[in-house]
Design a protein around this motif. Structure first.
Motif, PDB file in Angstrom:
ATOM      1  N   UNK A 153      48.810  36.067  30.699  1.00  0.00           N
ATOM      2  CA  UNK A 153      49.753  36.953  31.387  1.00  0.00           C
ATOM      3  C   UNK A 153      50.333  37.982  30.435  1.00  0.00           C
ATOM      4  N   UNK A 154      50.627  37.579  29.204  1.00  0.00           N
ATOM      5  CA  UNK A 154      51.212  38.495  28.213  1.00  0.00           C
ATOM      6  C   UNK A 154      50.169  39.075  27.266  1.00  0.00           C
ATOM      7  N   UNK A 155      48.879  38.798  27.571  1.00  0.00           N
ATOM      8  CA  UNK A 155      47.808  39.310  26.700  1.00  0.00           C
ATOM      9  C   UNK A 155      47.509  40.767  27.066  1.00  0.00           C
ATOM     10  N   UNK A 156      47.839  41.679  26.131  1.00  0.00           N
ATOM     11  CA  UNK A 156      47.674  43.113  26.410  1.00  0.00           C
ATOM     12  C   UNK A 156      46.320  43.655  25.985  1.00  0.00           C
ATOM     13  N   UNK A 157      45.388  42.756  25.580  1.00  0.00           N
ATOM     14  CA  UNK A 157      44.059  43.205  25.182  1.00  0.00           C
ATOM     15  C   UNK A 157      43.172  43.412  26.402  1.00  0.00           C
ATOM     16  N   UNK A 158      42.000  43.985  26.163  1.00  0.00           N
ATOM     17  CA  UNK A 158      41.044  44.179  27.251  1.00  0.00           C
ATOM     18  C   UNK A 158      40.518  42.832  27.767  1.00  0.00           C
ATOM     19  N   UNK A 159      40.469  41.850  26.862  1.00  0.00           N
ATOM     20  CA  UNK A 159      40.058  40.513  27.320  1.00  0.00           C
ATOM     21  C   UNK A 159      41.073  39.962  28.311  1.00  0.00           C
ATOM     22  N   UNK A 160      42.375  40.155  28.031  1.00  0.00           N
ATOM     23  CA  UNK A 160      43.416  39.733  28.961  1.00  0.00           C
ATOM     24  C   UNK A 160      43.310  40.474  30.277  1.00  0.00           C
ATOM     25  N   UNK A 161      43.012  41.799  30.174  1.00  0.00           N
ATOM     26  CA  UNK A 161      42.876  42.600  31.391  1.00  0.00           C
ATOM     27  C   UNK A 161      41.672  42.121  32.214  1.00  0.00           C
ATOM     28  N   UNK A 162      40.565  41.748  31.529  1.00  0.00           N
ATOM     29  CA  UNK A 162      39.376  41.242  32.212  1.00  0.00           C
ATOM     30  C   UNK A 162      39.712  39.975  32.993  1.00  0.00           C
ATOM     31  N   UNK A 163      40.388  39.003  32.347  1.00  0.00           N
ATOM     32  CA  UNK A 163      40.682  37.743  33.034  1.00  0.00           C
ATOM     33  C   UNK A 163      41.611  37.961  34.214  1.00  0.00           C
ATOM     34  N   UNK A 164      42.643  38.792  34.039  1.00  0.00           N
ATOM     35  CA  UNK A 164      43.574  39.012  35.152  1.00  0.00           C
ATOM     36  C   UNK A 164      42.877  39.728  36.308  1.00  0.00           C
ATOM     37  N   UNK A 165      41.942  40.595  35.975  1.00  0.00           N
ATOM     38  CA  UNK A 165      41.218  41.329  37.021  1.00  0.00           C
ATOM     39  C   UNK A 165      40.343  40.409  37.852  1.00  0.00           C
ATOM     40  N   UNK A 166      39.549  39.561  37.182  1.00  0.00           N
ATOM     41  CA  UNK A 166      38.638  38.693  37.932  1.00  0.00           C
ATOM     42  C   UNK A 166      39.411  37.605  38.686  1.00  0.00           C
ATOM     43  N   UNK A 167      40.580  37.199  38.155  1.00  0.00           N
ATOM     44  CA  UNK A 167      41.401  36.227  38.870  1.00  0.00           C
ATOM     45  C   UNK A 167      41.921  36.825  40.170  1.00  0.00           C
ATOM     46  N   UNK A 168      42.444  38.042  40.097  1.00  0.00           N
ATOM     47  CA  UNK A 168      42.970  38.692  41.303  1.00  0.00           C
ATOM     48  C   UNK A 168      41.857  38.973  42.303  1.00  0.00           C
ATOM     49  N   UNK A 169      40.682  39.371  41.813  1.00  0.00           N
ATOM     50  CA  UNK A 169      39.563  39.691  42.702  1.00  0.00           C
ATOM     51  C   UNK A 169      39.013  38.442  43.389  1.00  0.00           C
ATOM     52  N   UNK A 170      39.248  37.296  42.785  1.00  0.00           N
ATOM     53  CA  UNK A 170      38.722  36.072  43.373  1.00  0.00           C
ATOM     54  C   UNK A 170      39.203  35.840  44.800  1.00  0.00           C
ATOM     55  N   UNK A 171      40.394  36.325  45.128  1.00  0.00           N
ATOM     56  CA  UNK A 171      40.933  36.093  46.462  1.00  0.00           C
ATOM     57  C   UNK A 171      40.225  36.929  47.534  1.00  0.00           C
ATOM     58  N   UNK A 172      39.362  37.856  47.123  1.00  0.00           N
ATOM     59  CA  UNK A 172      38.551  38.593  48.092  1.00  0.00           C
ATOM     60  C   UNK A 172      37.400  37.748  48.611  1.00  0.00           C
ATOM     61  N   UNK A 173      37.042  36.681  47.877  1.00  0.00           N
ATOM     62  CA  UNK A 173      35.870  35.875  48.201  1.00  0.00           C
ATOM     63  C   UNK A 173      36.219  34.405  48.518  1.00  0.00           C
ATOM     64  N   UNK A 174      37.262  33.912  47.865  1.00  0.00           N
ATOM     65  CA  UNK A 174      37.678  32.521  48.060  1.00  0.00           C
ATOM     66  C   UNK A 174      39.006  32.484  48.803  1.00  0.00           C
ATOM     67  N   UNK A 175      39.257  31.370  49.479  1.00  0.00           N
ATOM     68  CA  UNK A 175      40.528  31.239  50.195  1.00  0.00           C
ATOM     69  C   UNK A 175      41.626  30.640  49.315  1.00  0.00           C
ATOM     70  N   UNK A 176      41.237  30.053  48.181  1.00  0.00           N
ATOM     71  CA  UNK A 176      42.199  29.523  47.216  1.00  0.00           C
ATOM     72  C   UNK A 176      41.780  29.937  45.822  1.00  0.00           C
ATOM     73  N   UNK A 177      42.721  30.493  45.061  1.00  0.00           N
ATOM     74  CA  UNK A 177      42.486  30.833  43.660  1.00  0.00           C
ATOM     75  C   UNK A 177      43.700  30.364  42.862  1.00  0.00           C
ATOM     76  N   UNK A 178      43.467  29.447  41.921  1.00  0.00           N
ATOM     77  CA  UNK A 178      44.511  28.968  41.021  1.00  0.00           C
ATOM     78  C   UNK A 178      44.070  29.248  39.597  1.00  0.00           C
ATOM     79  N   UNK A 179      44.965  29.876  38.812  1.00  0.00           N
ATOM     80  CA  UNK A 179      44.627  30.222  37.433  1.00  0.00           C
ATOM     81  C   UNK A 179      45.638  29.595  36.481  1.00  0.00           C
ATOM     82  N   UNK A 180      45.525  29.856  35.157  1.00  0.00           N
ATOM     83  CA  UNK A 180      46.441  29.228  34.203  1.00  0.00           C
ATOM     84  C   UNK A 180      47.920  29.520  34.441  1.00  0.00           C
ATOM     85  N   UNK A 181      48.239  30.538  35.198  1.00  0.00           N
ATOM     86  CA  UNK A 181      49.638  30.829  35.478  1.00  0.00           C
ATOM     87  C   UNK A 181      50.166  30.027  36.676  1.00  0.00           C
ATOM     88  N   UNK A 182      49.292  29.299  37.345  1.00  0.00           N
ATOM     89  CA  UNK A 182      49.705  28.555  38.538  1.00  0.00           C
ATOM     90  C   UNK A 182      50.514  27.316  38.194  1.00  0.00           C
TER      91      UNK A 182
END
Length: 324
Positions: A272-301
């Motif tokens: 969540x506080x990772x300002x690198x591109x790797x952090x941006x990649x993980x947050x992006x794919x986590x948010x996008x997961x809800x377009x395909x799955x009905x439940x998405x839980x990540x490390x911030x859950x």
């Protein structure tokens, strides 16, 4: 003096005459005898000794009639006894109290039926065995349509026999996926339902690959998606009580990391506080997961998902989705 002497002579004469009358009187030869009372014979004299007693004739002695289940008693003496209470039957004796029990067991049953408290337990307090769940059936037509969509995407998979591990754990029409997309391995291969495999393939193709190309171009092509858990018979988060996990129904897969041609794996962790591109990649794919799955839980859950994404296709009323 003469008068006193005459009085004494008169009295003496009277006494002599009375004695003469009594001497001449006669009594009857036989006078009336008193009639004995009914019980006079018993009370007038003590009971004779048994050895000298002559028994009465049988016809003169009425035989006592015994009561049912009561043995006749022989009196010790001829004296009338005081009235006694009738003997109580044996079953009338008070029995020791038995502990209260529930309804009788069914024929052949060895276990007591559930108490109302057990039957009214909320799901959060029930074990997997207590919930008495069943495997959800799958339509042949829908399964065939899903398999065709997987083949069109290039997913490498094979069908496997029905899984039934009891207590609702299992998959009616399971498949084993070895490549999530052409050239992208799923490590280790995952046993899941076709709808979960289809959602995973579309998410990787339409969100993960484009996000990696934008954020991590220097690492090259995505070659492997490392999964932590696919089908597994358990409750949510491995708890002892509560709702069944979607992993136990073949609807879920946990993603632990992504492997590329170059560089280190991108492991799923709190970013969540990772300002690198790797952090941006993980947050992006986590948010996008809800377009395909009905439940998405990540490390911030929560603490149970600190090292992976939980992705599932659980169906909810009104198409509701839970993404965190």
């Amino acid at each position: 003096m003469e008068s006193d002497a005459l009085r004494k002579l008169s009295i003496l004469a009277i006494l002599v005459a009375a004695a003469a009358l009594l001497a001449g009187a006669r009594l009857p030869p036989h006078g009336p005898l008193p009639q004995p009372r009914p019980d006079a014979e018993a009370t007038a004299s003590p009971a004779p000794l048994p050895e000298k007693t002559e028994p009465l004739a049988p016809e003169d002695v009425p035989a006592p009639q015994p009561k049912p289940d009561v043995k006749p008693e022989t009196p010790a003496t001829n004296q009338p006894s005081a009235p006694t209470e009738p003997a109580k039957p044996e079953q009338a004796k008070p029995q020791p109290a038995e502990p209260m029990q529930g309804p009788p067991l069914p024929p052949g049953g060895l276990e007591s039926p559930k108490t109302p408290a057990e039957e009214n337990k909320p799901p959060a307090e029930q074990t997997l065995e207590e919930q008495q769940l069943t495997i959800e059936p799958e339509s042949d037509a829908e399964h065939a349509e899903c398999n065709a969509a997987l083949r069109a995407l290039g997913v490498v998979f094979k069908e496997t026999p029905r899984i039934d591990d009891g207590n609702g754990c299992g998959i009616d029409k399971p498949i084993i996926v070895s490549e999530a997309l052409p050239g992208i391995k799923l490590n280790p291969e995952a046993t899941i339902r076709c709808p979960a495999a289809l959602a995973l393939a579309r998410w990787i193709k339409e969100s993960v690959i484009p996000a990696a190309s934008a954020a991590l171009p220097e690492q090259g092509r995505l070659t492997t998606v490392n999964q932590a858990t696919a089908y597994m018979c358990r409750l949510r988060n491995g708890a002892q009580t509560g709702k069944i996990s979607e992993h136990a129904r073949g609807n879920a897969v946990d993603i632990a990391s992504f492997h590329f041609e170059k560089g280190e794996d991108v492991a799923i962790r709190s970013r969540r506080e990772d300002s690198t591109l790797t952090g941006a990649f993980q947050r992006t794919v986590s948010a996008a997961g809800c377009l395909y799955f009905t439940t998405v839980l990540d490390p911030e859950s929560d603490a149970a998902h600190e090292t992976h994404f939980h992705l599932d296709v659980m169906e909810r009323k009104g198409g509701y989705r839970y993404c965190h």
